[in-house]
Structure formats: C-alpha cells, structure tokens
Design a protein around this motif. Structure first.
Motif, PDB file in Angstrom:
ATOM      1  N   CYS A   1      51.221  51.149  37.557  1.00  0.00           N
ATOM      2  CA  CYS A   1      50.820  50.290  36.449  1.00  0.00           C
ATOM      3  C   CYS A   1      49.995  51.133  35.482  1.00  0.00           C
ATOM      4  O   CYS A   1      49.873  52.351  35.653  1.00  0.00           O
TER       5      CYS A   1
ATOM      6  N   ILE B   1      40.104  38.147  32.277  1.00  0.00           N
ATOM      7  CA  ILE B   1      41.542  38.255  32.564  1.00  0.00           C
ATOM      8  C   ILE B   1      41.952  37.198  33.574  1.00  0.00           C
ATOM      9  O   ILE B   1      42.979  36.521  33.422  1.00  0.00           O
TER      10      ILE B   1
ATOM     11  N   GLY C   1      48.493  36.847  36.128  1.00  0.00           N
ATOM     12  CA  GLY C   1      49.262  36.382  34.986  1.00  0.00           C
ATOM     13  C   GLY C   1      50.743  36.306  35.290  1.00  0.00           C
ATOM     14  O   GLY C   1      51.467  35.485  34.718  1.00  0.00           O
TER      15      GLY C   1
ATOM     16  N   ALA D   1      41.924  33.735  31.985  1.00  0.00           N
ATOM     17  CA  ALA D   1      43.073  33.549  31.107  1.00  0.00           C
ATOM     18  C   ALA D   1      44.337  33.242  31.907  1.00  0.00           C
ATOM     19  O   ALA D   1      45.250  32.573  31.403  1.00  0.00           O
ATOM     20  N   ALA D   2      44.392  33.738  33.149  1.00  0.00           N
ATOM     21  CA  ALA D   2      45.550  33.469  34.014  1.00  0.00           C
ATOM     22  C   ALA D   2      45.392  32.180  34.806  1.00  0.00           C
ATOM     23  O   ALA D   2      46.252  31.852  35.639  1.00  0.00           O
TER      24      ALA D   2
ATOM     25  N   LYS E   1      56.737  42.518  36.657  1.00  0.00           N
ATOM     26  CA  LYS E   1      56.695  43.664  35.749  1.00  0.00           C
ATOM     27  C   LYS E   1      57.925  43.731  34.858  1.00  0.00           C
ATOM     28  O   LYS E   1      57.842  44.201  33.720  1.00  0.00           O
TER      29      LYS E   1
ATOM     30  N   HIS F   1      37.052  41.676  33.561  1.00  0.00           N
ATOM     31  CA  HIS F   1      37.971  41.307  34.634  1.00  0.00           C
ATOM     32  C   HIS F   1      37.946  39.799  34.878  1.00  0.00           C
ATOM     33  O   HIS F   1      38.988  39.180  35.100  1.00  0.00           O
TER      34      HIS F   1
ATOM     35  N   ALA G   1      43.126  46.671  34.920  1.00  0.00           N
ATOM     36  CA  ALA G   1      43.308  45.441  34.151  1.00  0.00           C
ATOM     37  C   ALA G   1      44.779  45.023  34.121  1.00  0.00           C
ATOM     38  O   ALA G   1      45.103  43.837  34.243  1.00  0.00           O
ATOM     39  N   HIS G   2      45.659  45.999  33.977  1.00  0.00           N
ATOM     40  CA  HIS G   2      47.089  45.696  33.996  1.00  0.00           C
ATOM     41  C   HIS G   2      47.500  45.144  35.360  1.00  0.00           C
ATOM     42  O   HIS G   2      48.314  44.210  35.446  1.00  0.00           O
TER      43      HIS G   2
ATOM     44  N   LEU H   1      45.650  43.377  37.404  1.00  0.00           N
ATOM     45  CA  LEU H   1      45.218  41.981  37.474  1.00  0.00           C
ATOM     46  C   LEU H   1      46.154  41.063  36.688  1.00  0.00           C
ATOM     47  O   LEU H   1      46.479  39.956  37.128  1.00  0.00           O
ATOM     48  N   ARG H   2      46.564  41.530  35.513  1.00  0.00           N
ATOM     49  CA  ARG H   2      47.459  40.706  34.694  1.00  0.00           C
ATOM     50  C   ARG H   2      48.806  40.495  35.391  1.00  0.00           C
ATOM     51  O   ARG H   2      49.388  39.415  35.305  1.00  0.00           O
TER      52      ARG H   2
ATOM     53  N   TRP I   1      55.205  50.011  30.374  1.00  0.00           N
ATOM     54  CA  TRP I   1      53.774  50.255  30.226  1.00  0.00           C
ATOM     55  C   TRP I   1      53.383  51.710  30.447  1.00  0.00           C
ATOM     56  O   TRP I   1      52.618  52.261  29.659  1.00  0.00           O
TER      57      TRP I   1
END
Length: 470
Positions: free
Chosen positions: A183, A216, A195, A219-220, A338, A213, A187-188, A190-191, A344
């Motif tokens: 990744c 994030i 997410g 937001a999810a 992904k 964090h 942060a990616h 976690l998303r 990414w």
C-alpha cells in the motif's frame, strides 16, 4: 466559422496552435492570431516560430501568406528575423496590460517557523540518494517488460519476497509473500481496511494517538473507543466487545515505551477468545537506543494480527510505500478493496525498494540513522539537563521523538512561547482522544529527527528558551 490547426512537431520541432477567425482574408486572420498570441503572453519573448513553409502547410494557406504575415509583424516590432536563427518573438514584445485593471498586490506570504521540531518525519537531508539511485537504475535495467503494464494490486512479488525476509529477520514477523499487500502507507492501509469494508467498528484505540488516524476511521463509520495508558502501555484489560484494537506496541505513540510482555500476551488471548483482531502500527520499530529489540506482536499469532509498516520514518514519507501483513482470511477482501490494478504505489519504486533491501543498503541506512538519531536524542537530554532540569524527557529509549513533561497548566503557554521563538512542535493535548477519561498530562512532543544536522543546535537553543520556569 473557426478553423483550428496544429502544426506537425516532427517537421519543426515544436507545436503552434492558431485559430484563424474574424473578418478579412487568411493573411489578416493570421496576423491577428499571431499578434494576439504575443500580446497575451502565450508566445513568450524569444520563442522561435515555425518556418513559414511548415506553418503554411499546417494551416493550409499559401507560403506567401505566412511570409507576408511574418514580414509585417517584424516591421511592427512584434517579431525579429535573422539569417540562421529563424523568426522569433521580439524580446521587447511584452503582454499588453489593460490600463483599466488595477494591479492587485499578492498578500504577503506567512513566514514559516525557523525551527521544525514536529514529530513524524525523518531528516530529509539524510535521504540516501546515491544508494537509492543505484537501486533504481538496477531495478529499471532488470525490469521485465510486463512491469510497464498494469500493476498487480498485491504489489510486486520482488518486493513482497524482500519484505518477507526482512520483516522476519528484523521484526520477528512470520509471513509469506502471498500474505503481504503493498500500500502507500499506514493511512492508506486504514482506508482500505475500513473504508473498503474489510473491517468494521467499533475499534479500540490508545487514548493518545494521531487524530488524523481517528478521522480516517470516523469517515469510514468506525467508532473508536479509547484505552487508557500507563507505564506499561495500553490497558488491554479494558477491552470488551470491540471487533479490533489498534496499537503501537513497539513504541507507543506519542508517549513512548513498549507494550509490556504480559499485555502483549493478553491482547492475543483477547483476540483468540473474542474472535477479534489486533492492528499493529509498527511505525518506527527499527529505531531503538537503550533497550533490546522488541519484536512484532504479529509473531505471537499471525492469524489474529494485521501488521502494518512503511518506509515513511526509515527512509522518507516521499517514498509512498507501505505494507500490510495479513491473516490469510483477509487477503482476498483487501485485494478486492484495492481494485484490479495498482493505483497507488509506483511499480518502479517497489522494484527499487526490493533492490534496496536485498542489496543490504536498507540495513546500512537504518544503522547509520539509528546512530545519528541517538546522538540527537542525547543532545536533547543534555540541553534539558543544562537549561531546564525541571523538565523531564520521556519515551526516549527508542523512536524519533520525545515527550517533555511540563508542570501542570503550562502546556498551552509553552506551545505559544515556542511559536514565538519560531519553533514548530505539538502539545501533548493534540493527540488526546476526546472521549478518554485519563487524567490530563501537560507536555510537548518534540521530534528530534526532523531538522538537518546544522539546524539542530539552533533549534534546541530556541526550544529551551520557550520552556516554562520551574
């Protein structure tokens, strides 16, 4: 009607887009178009124009039409023509500014801090440019053709194999290449996990941690439940019905210190009993100074821990590469989240990092930086002992930052004083979970890795000048 042409670059070496519009013949339209291109600044002074034969062919007009237009604009001073140099925009032909327009002064740029002691970034001046370039060149020369097609969302096998060996050797991680997904950082990760619908809340987190964090996760749609901290790390005995827990067990962020061995075992027991999951943020596990290495919690139970790491602290956050070491049951779901192609992480950077690790350059760089950062840590502790002995630095046995413990009620004023001294840093309160019931502790989070070597001494001097009196 508007006619638009673009000349052929292979004939003249550059493209020139012109629109021949308005009344009159083609000659008048061409003169207007060239004059407006110069006046507006689209053709800058000194720009070489296409030979009139090439431009005439592209525009579908007679050669004499272009030659006459060039000659008239030369006579007017818009263009210059010299034998062997071709036709160029005159150096004095500046864009016309409207007299009716009142020039607006750009607002003065805010002056940034003179000294950067924020946490989270390594010394940018220490990036191993020569060694990285050598790895990049080798990776590029040896890359098979399929590298330049759509990337595998799991990441390049070369990097996953290199990470399998490195993480086992340096961090005690038990895995295989097919259990690693590349990744672009924590942060990616976690998303993707939350997410992307792989995991759901509620999620237990440490009472002090990165607010970014938590944002994030919020937001999810994942609710976070704070776990209190003490001298042994997170109070994992407070875990209940949460589906997962996010920990920084090698070096609690930001307060410092490893998770106690008994609590490491206890959190694995909780995960097994409850069917829960441990998310291990191994953000700076390579940097230790006064203690023995602390292995990854993942090594205790690879099927109940997701181990997440990156090179943002060891190399640079500019190298957008990280990894997730996953239990087998989550690999497919993460790859689905992904997508079918790598969107990414640069494939060439992945190959470069694989070579960088495999050649031993990564280990050499980490050892070199470990010594440098230890020296930085020692200078910070010595400066405090000399200028502010009442301020204690904690969490300094490892990592890239320290917490300076302050007298109660002085944190806010110390942060303001630091800003007045031109020092950028964070107060401990900035990392506090808003729902925690822990007692408030005043402190400053000082990143001693961020400044370059020549800037570190003045930064320490300014920091000491901002600390509250005893």
């Amino acid at each position: 009607m508007v006619d638009s042409w673009v000349n052929a670059a292979e004939r003249i070496g550059s493209d020139l887009h012109l629109e021949l519009t308005g009344p009159g013949g083609r000659r008048a339209a061409l003169i207007r178009a060239l004059r407006e291109a110069v006046r507006s600044g689209r053709l800058a002074p000194g720009t070489r124009l296409p030979p009139y034969r090439s431009l005439a062919a592209d525009l579908g007009v007679a050669r004499n039409t272009v030659a006459d237009a060039y000659a008239e604009l030369v006579a007017e001073g818009w263009l210059t023509a010299r034998q062997g140099s071709g036709t160029r925009v005159a150096e004095r032909a500046e864009p016309l500014r409207s007299a009716a327009r009142v020039p607006v002064k750009a607002p003065p740029r805010a002056r940034g801090p003179r000294h950067d002691l924020t946490q989270g970034t390594p010394d940018a001046s220490a990036f191993p440019r020569t060694a990285w370039l050598a790895s990049y060149r080798r990776a590029l020369q040896q890359a098979p053709n399929e590298v330049f097609g759509p990337g595998d969302p799991a990441g390049r096998l070369e990097l996953r194999e290199a990470l399998t060996e490195y993480l086992a050797r340096a961090r005690g991680v038990r895995t295989a290449p097919d259990r690693i997904v590349i990744c672009s950082g924590f942060a990616h990760a976690l998303r993707l996990l939350f997410g992307g619908g792989v995991l759901r809340g509620p999620l237990a987190v440490e009472a002090y941690g990165l607010g970014f964090h938590r944002e994030i996760l919020a937001a999810a749609g994942a609710r976070t439940v704070p776990l209190p901290l003490d001298e042994h790390g997170a109070r994992v005995d407070r875990l209940g019905r949460e589906r997962a827990v996010l920990l920084t067990p090698a070096h609690q962020f930001p307060t410092g210190g490893p998770l106690h061995p008994a609590r490491r075992a206890a959190v694995i027991d909780w995960a097994r009993t409850r069917g829960g999951l441990v998310l291990e943020d191994d953000y700076d596990g390579e940097f230790r100074y006064d203690r023995k290495p602390v292995g990854a919690v993942q090594g205790l139970d690879p099927e109940h821990v997701i181990h997440i790491g990156s090179v943002s602290k060891s190399l640079s956050p500019a190298v957008r590469l990280g990894w997730m070491v996953l239990p087998a049951r989550f690999v497919g779901a993460v790859l689905d989240a992904k997508g079918e192609r790598e969107a990414w992480a640069s494939v060439l950077d992945q190959l470069s990092l694989a070579d960088f690790i495999g050649s031993g350059a990564y280990d050499r760089h980490v050892r070199r930086m470990r010594q440098r950062y230890r020296g930085r840590r020692d200078r910070l502790v010595a400066a405090l002992a000399e200028h502010a002995p009442h301020v204690v630095a904690t969490g300094v046995a490892a990592g890239l930052h320290a917490v300076l413990r302050l007298p109660p009620g002085t944190e806010a004023s110390a942060v303001k004083a630091a800003a007045w001294q031109g020092v950028a840093l964070d107060g401990l309160a900035a990392f506090r979970h808003p729902e925690t019931d822990m007692p408030v502790d005043d402190g400053l989070v000082v990143g001693y890795a961020t400044p370059s070597e020549h800037a570190y001494g003045p930064a320490l001097e300014a920091l000491c000048g901002a600390l509250p009196p005893p």
